[in-house]
Design an enzyme around this catalytic site. Structure first.
Site, mmCIF file in Angstrom:
data_model
loop_
_atom_site.group_PDB
_atom_site.id
_atom_site.type_symbol
_atom_site.label_atom_id
_atom_site.label_comp_id
_atom_site.label_asym_id
_atom_site.label_seq_id
_atom_site.Cartn_x
_atom_site.Cartn_y
_atom_site.Cartn_z
ATOM 1 N N GLN A 179 -64.495 126.190 88.846
ATOM 2 C CA GLN A 179 -64.250 124.793 89.175
ATOM 3 C C GLN A 179 -64.488 124.520 90.657
ATOM 4 O O GLN A 179 -64.460 123.376 91.082
ATOM 5 C CB GLN A 179 -62.793 124.426 88.862
ATOM 6 C CG GLN A 179 -62.399 124.487 87.407
ATOM 7 C CD GLN A 179 -60.914 124.278 87.219
ATOM 8 O OE1 GLN A 179 -60.212 125.180 86.792
ATOM 9 N NE2 GLN A 179 -60.406 123.095 87.522
ATOM 10 N N ARG B 204 -53.256 122.505 84.336
ATOM 11 C CA ARG B 204 -53.222 121.063 84.116
ATOM 12 C C ARG B 204 -51.821 120.483 84.342
ATOM 13 O O ARG B 204 -50.869 120.827 83.657
ATOM 14 C CB ARG B 204 -53.665 120.793 82.678
ATOM 15 C CG ARG B 204 -54.029 119.363 82.369
ATOM 16 C CD ARG B 204 -54.514 119.281 80.941
ATOM 17 N NE ARG B 204 -55.203 118.038 80.643
ATOM 18 C CZ ARG B 204 -55.843 117.800 79.501
ATOM 19 N NH1 ARG B 204 -55.881 118.737 78.565
ATOM 20 N NH2 ARG B 204 -56.448 116.641 79.297
ATOM 21 N N ALA C 89 -57.254 118.229 90.316
ATOM 22 C CA ALA C 89 -56.368 117.130 90.713
ATOM 23 C C ALA C 89 -56.757 115.806 90.055
ATOM 24 O O ALA C 89 -56.466 114.734 90.587
ATOM 25 C CB ALA C 89 -56.346 116.976 92.235
ATOM 26 N N GLU D 17 -55.069 114.982 83.943
ATOM 27 C CA GLU D 17 -53.780 115.659 83.866
ATOM 28 C C GLU D 17 -52.641 114.839 83.260
ATOM 29 O O GLU D 17 -51.797 115.390 82.544
ATOM 30 C CB GLU D 17 -53.375 116.146 85.266
ATOM 31 C CG GLU D 17 -54.276 117.253 85.780
ATOM 32 C CD GLU D 17 -54.038 117.541 87.253
ATOM 33 O OE1 GLU D 17 -53.379 118.560 87.538
ATOM 34 O OE2 GLU D 17 -54.523 116.761 88.094
ATOM 35 N N ARG E 104 -46.436 119.827 94.654
ATOM 36 C CA ARG E 104 -46.612 118.739 93.686
ATOM 37 C C ARG E 104 -45.387 118.595 92.793
ATOM 38 O O ARG E 104 -45.070 117.493 92.337
ATOM 39 C CB ARG E 104 -47.885 118.936 92.855
ATOM 40 C CG ARG E 104 -48.233 117.715 92.015
ATOM 41 C CD ARG E 104 -49.601 117.820 91.392
ATOM 42 N NE ARG E 104 -50.678 117.460 92.295
ATOM 43 C CZ ARG E 104 -51.220 116.243 92.384
ATOM 44 N NH1 ARG E 104 -50.741 115.251 91.647
ATOM 45 N NH2 ARG E 104 -52.208 116.007 93.210
#
Length: 590
Positions: free
Chosen positions: A56, A201, A368, A569, A169
């Protein structure tokens, strides 16, 4: 450790009519992408290497491999056509396998390929972080939350990997979809003897949302009221503050919750379930609401940038290169739609190139939920730069002002009406007039910032909202259950591609259900015992509930490309709801 706070929790407890304490545990989760970790490295002229990696983060592979081999980054080309799934598991953890293959190819001067078997992949790669959390919640007699305090203990494994960012987060999503005036939450990342856990995720937000939903459920039980009443009374309104100082830009938390209750007639549904439970002694049904609020942007501000390169060829065909990696989430379909709309031509004329570090440099990971947002905006800017040049060419040929000229459905228009010049003719005219038919564009998400000294700022471009209602049936004699139906109203802004977004909505929900209900990691002396598909169970089609998904109407988002919102997500968090719906059914039995 880090702490986020808002208001004065210590003073607020005295004002509370009900104070409840408890703890919650959430386990890890295997990504189980279809394509295991893999890389192919081809030696090139001199010391250069070409790497085909299932990653990714192509730039991370390029940078780390160059560092390992003592080369410059321009000696390493990383190319990604597409991935067979990722879910965060190839953001950081794809890099070592590419670097190992590159080291061997560099020494042997021969092509080298690495592809892990399923067992190797499940044994050696990181998973979602397990959390152990303690909470304390205070409410007034009407169910208004006045104070919330929690401590998260994150199981990071043997090395940090992305654990600090994931922990951050979690802090950002401490209060979920609710406004709480007094908050204090502390998070600690704990080193253990397990393989390093990594991005998955939701990136720490699901673990935090589960904690506050657990606290609300426990408070509702103590107060003898439906947890939905507490949820509804405390939903975020426009202008409410998050614990990190940012204010909610929209009132879509309340809108989506109310629309879910209306669309699926939750009041009648609850009455129907109560009747069923009175009439059935050994089978009970349960219901739960699950609101979602998720911030969109990398919380490390510097990562919020993307670039695009667009070429228009003399036959009218178009080549588009960006930093976005297609991993089954449909980002290429969205980028094609954005480019076609910006250029005013049919999608069939456009080709999306592989993600390549020589065409688009210094890329951020596709993570994200920001791939379409940032790369789509860069694509739009590049395409409009070309269109602005073409409008001048067309205006000259048609002898009109350029501001009257547009391009739509492959035709040059004047005041919205088709002219005699089509796309192919326009491109030919521009080429012979030596007008550039290429453009490179860079996009950096504006306004976002965060100060880690004060733990305040505006780290997100916007928030995604939504709500789900979940119905379950529990066989109280056998101890089995079914998740019968999930109704969702999701805030997708103005969807770039409703078919893609609905696929993400449904897939995220089922993945979340798997995490909360059946997926379990078991370790012994640091070794993963659940390293095969015979020992690790994920949802299959028979476990999938009836899903009735809808997008919130009139929800345009001015802070993203073409008024859209990210989709990757947020839907996973709807999968938290079935846990509380099962609990609701079990309480009806006892």
């Amino acid at each position: 450790s880090r702490t986020f706070s808002l208001g004065d929790v210590d003073r607020a407890w005295a004002d509370c009519d009900v104070v409840v304490e408890g703890s919650s545990e959430s386990g890890g989760q295997e990504h189980l992408y279809l394509e295991t970790q893999s890389a192919l490295v081809l030696p090139q002229e001199g010391n250069r290497l070409r790497i085909f990696s299932s990653t990714q983060a192509p730039t991370a592979v390029q940078r780390i491999t160059a560092r390992v081999l003592g080369l410059a980054m321009n000696d390493i080309e990383v190319d990604v056509a597409r991935l067979g799934g990722a879910f965060g598991g190839k953001e950081d953890q794809a890099t070592p396998w590419a670097a190992i293959a590159a080291l061997a190819a560099s020494k042997l001067r021969r092509p080298v390929r690495i592809a892990l078997s399923r067992i190797e992949d499940m044994r050696m790669t990181g998973k979602r972080h397990p959390y152990s959390s303690d909470f304390k919640i205070g409410l007034d007699k009407h169910g208004k939350i006045l104070a919330f305090e929690a401590t998260y203990y994150q199981n990071a494994g043997a090395a940090a990997d992305l654990s600090p960012a994931i922990l951050e987060r979690s802090l950002f999503h401490t209060t979920g979809s609710y406004f709480v005036p007094n908050v204090k939450v502390t998070a600690l990342s704990c080193r253990t003897n397990l393989p390093p856990f990594t991005a998955f995720r939701g990136f720490g937000a699901p673990q935090a949302m589960f904690v506050i939903e657990s606290a609300i459920t426990r408070a509702a039980e103590v107060m003898g009221i439906d947890r939905t009443e507490i949820q509804r009374s405390n939903l975020l309104a426009k202008g409410d503050s998050f614990p990190y100082g940012m204010k909610a830009q929209q009132g879509h938390a309340r809108r989506s919750f109310a629309e879910t209750e209306r669309r699926f007639d939750v009041t009648a549904l609850r009455s129907e379930i109560d009747t069923y439970n009175r009439d059935n002694r050994l089978s009970k049904r349960g219901l739960a609401m699950m609101p979602v609020c998720f911030g969109i942007s990398f919380t490390s501000t510097f990562l919020n940038q993307a670039a695009a390169l667009v070429h228009v060829y003399t036959d009218g065909s178009v080549s588009l290169s960006t930093g976005a990696v297609e991993m089954g989430q449909g980002v290429n379909a969205k980028l094609l739609g954005i480019a076609a709309h910006a250029l005013g031509i049919d999608i069939d004329r456009i080709t999306i190139e592989t993600t390549n570090t020589l065409r688009v440099a210094n890329t951020s990971p596709t993570a994200a939920s920001s791939g379409a947002d940032m790369n789509g905006r860069a694509t739009e800017i590049a395409c409009r730069a070309i269109v602005d040049r073409l409008r001048v060419v067309a205006a000259t040929a048609l002898e009109v002002d350029a501001d009257r000229v547009g391009i739509s459905s492959g035709m040059v228009t004047v005041d919205g009406k088709a002219s005699r010049i089509d796309w192919n003719q326009l491109i030919s005219d521009a080429y012979f007039k030596r007008v550039s038919l290429s453009a490179q564009a860079h996009y950096a998400t504006p306004r976002i910032h965060f100060d880690r000294e004060t733990e305040t700022g505006e780290p997100f471009a916007y928030h995604v909202y939504g709500a789900a209602v979940i119905e379950t049936t529990v066989d109280c004699l056998r101890g089995t259950y079914t998740i019968d139906r999930v109704g969702i109203v999701h805030d997708a802004g103005r969807s770039l591609n409703p078919v893609v977004d609905m696929g993400q909505l449904e897939g995220g929900l089922v993945q979340g259900i798997g995490w909360m209900t059946m997926e379990e990691l078991l370790f012994s002396d640091g070794r993963n015992l659940t390293d095969t598909l015979s020992t690790y169970k994920i949802p299959d089609i028979l476990c999938t509930p009836e899903i009735d998904g809808h997008f919130l109407e009139d929800a345009d988002n001015p802070n993203a490309v073409m008024q859209s919102k990210a989709i990757g997500e947020p839907p996973l968090m709807y999968g938290i709801g079935p846990d509380f719906a099962r609990l609701d059914a079990m309480r009806a039995f006892r």
